[in-house]
Design a protein around this motif. Structure first.
Motif, PDB file in Angstrom:
ATOM      1  N   UNK A  55       5.303  11.668 -15.972  1.00 48.93           N
ATOM      2  CA  UNK A  55       4.523  11.385 -14.767  1.00 48.93           C
ATOM      3  C   UNK A  55       3.036  11.200 -15.076  1.00 48.93           C
ATOM      4  N   UNK A  56       2.609  11.563 -16.281  1.00 50.48           N
ATOM      5  CA  UNK A  56       1.205  11.452 -16.674  1.00 50.48           C
ATOM      6  C   UNK A  56       0.868  10.157 -17.395  1.00 50.48           C
TER       7      UNK A  56
ATOM      8  N   UNK B  80       9.386   7.763  -5.252  1.00 49.72           N
ATOM      9  CA  UNK B  80       8.449   7.502  -4.154  1.00 49.72           C
ATOM     10  C   UNK B  80       8.291   8.705  -3.220  1.00 49.72           C
ATOM     11  N   UNK B  81       9.160   9.669  -3.310  1.00 52.25           N
ATOM     12  CA  UNK B  81       9.082  10.852  -2.453  1.00 52.25           C
ATOM     13  C   UNK B  81       8.365  12.037  -3.063  1.00 52.25           C
TER      14      UNK B  81
ATOM     15  N   UNK C  97       2.463   5.818  -6.932  1.00 52.95           N
ATOM     16  CA  UNK C  97       1.333   6.204  -7.772  1.00 52.95           C
ATOM     17  C   UNK C  97       1.225   7.704  -7.999  1.00 52.95           C
ATOM     18  N   UNK C  98       1.680   8.500  -7.046  1.00 57.18           N
ATOM     19  CA  UNK C  98       1.639   9.962  -7.198  1.00 57.18           C
ATOM     20  C   UNK C  98       2.446  10.442  -8.392  1.00 57.18           C
ATOM     21  N   UNK C  99       3.552   9.786  -8.645  1.00 60.26           N
ATOM     22  CA  UNK C  99       4.431  10.254  -9.719  1.00 60.26           C
ATOM     23  C   UNK C  99       4.322   9.395 -10.968  1.00 60.26           C
ATOM     24  N   UNK C 100       3.490   8.374 -10.914  1.00 59.50           N
ATOM     25  CA  UNK C 100       3.235   7.569 -12.096  1.00 59.50           C
ATOM     26  C   UNK C 100       3.824   6.177 -12.040  1.00 59.50           C
ATOM     27  N   UNK C 101       2.960   5.189 -11.925  1.00 61.40           N
ATOM     28  CA  UNK C 101       3.385   3.790 -11.901  1.00 61.40           C
ATOM     29  C   UNK C 101       4.030   3.412 -13.232  1.00 61.40           C
TER      30      UNK C 101
ATOM     31  N   UNK D 286       0.802  -1.239   0.000  1.00 62.24           N
ATOM     32  CA  UNK D 286       0.000   0.000   0.000  1.00 62.24           C
ATOM     33  C   UNK D 286       0.831   1.284   0.000  1.00 62.24           C
ATOM     34  N   UNK D 287       1.996   1.264   0.637  1.00 54.83           N
ATOM     35  CA  UNK D 287       2.869   2.456   0.651  1.00 54.83           C
ATOM     36  C   UNK D 287       3.334   2.774  -0.767  1.00 54.83           C
ATOM     37  N   UNK D 288       3.775   1.753  -1.502  1.00 53.57           N
ATOM     38  CA  UNK D 288       4.224   1.973  -2.881  1.00 53.57           C
ATOM     39  C   UNK D 288       3.053   2.388  -3.767  1.00 53.57           C
TER      40      UNK D 288
END
Length: 180
Positions: free
Chosen positions: A147-148, A58-59, A21-25, A14-16
């Motif tokens: 990132x999109x 991740x940051x 996910x914020x910066x794009x999987x 869940x952390x990942x």
């Protein structure tokens, strides 16, 4: 190759899911794949390179304007995602059972994958850190558009499993440093 933590373990955590996910999987997986390929050519541990590639952003903080668009200029001016990411990646890796030395090496590669937050100067990167920086740079698009890019969960998981399989089946021709 003996591995305590797989990419799949990291991907489904869940952390990942939240922070990568914020910066794009899609970007994270692409950088992990590129890092694996570059690592093999560079005699760098491909397991560590792929993990650092996957976790390198991740940051990230969500730098969005009032209209909901990614504000690339605000990001470039204020971002410290590599610093936050190194700590977050290290904590996640240790929590998942990664070897402490490997977790540190991966976290340092996350920290040094970009110099955007550092004062002018030359960094002396380890081979692993260079691999991750090159892989990230190779996947970048103007204005932060990398990132999109979108990928659905099933395809993302399939690519992660495929990369885990490549790592598991990799037979080094030379012995590389444990945390190179």
């Amino acid at each position: 190759m003996n591995r305590n933590v797989t990419l799949e373990m990291l991907f489904i955590h869940p952390i990942a899911q939240k922070y990568v996910g914020r910066s794009g999987i899609a970007h994270a997986i692409s950088v992990a794949e590129k890092a694996f390929d570059i690592a093999i050519k560079s005699d760098v541990n491909p397991d560590l390179a792929a993990k650092a590639g996957f976790l390198h952003d991740i940051g990230h903080y969500s730098w969005y304007s009032g209209s909901g668009e990614w504000d690339y200029d605000m990001y470039k001016e204020n971002d410290i995602h590599a610093i936050k990411g190194a700590a977050r990646a290290h904590k996640l890796l240790v929590r998942c059972g990664e070897d402490f030395r490997d977790a540190k090496a991966i976290a340092l590669a996350v920290l040094l994958h970009t110099d955007s937050y550092l004062p002018e100067g030359n960094l002396h990167l380890s081979p692993l850190q260079k691999v991750v920086a090159i892989a990230d740079e190779a996947d970048e698009e103007p204005g932060g558009n990398h990132h999109y890019r979108q990928i659905d969960y099933a395809n993302a998981l399939t690519r992660i499993k495929r990369l885990d399989s490549k790592i598991n089946n990799y037979q080094p021709s030379n012995h590389f440093e444990r945390t190179s």
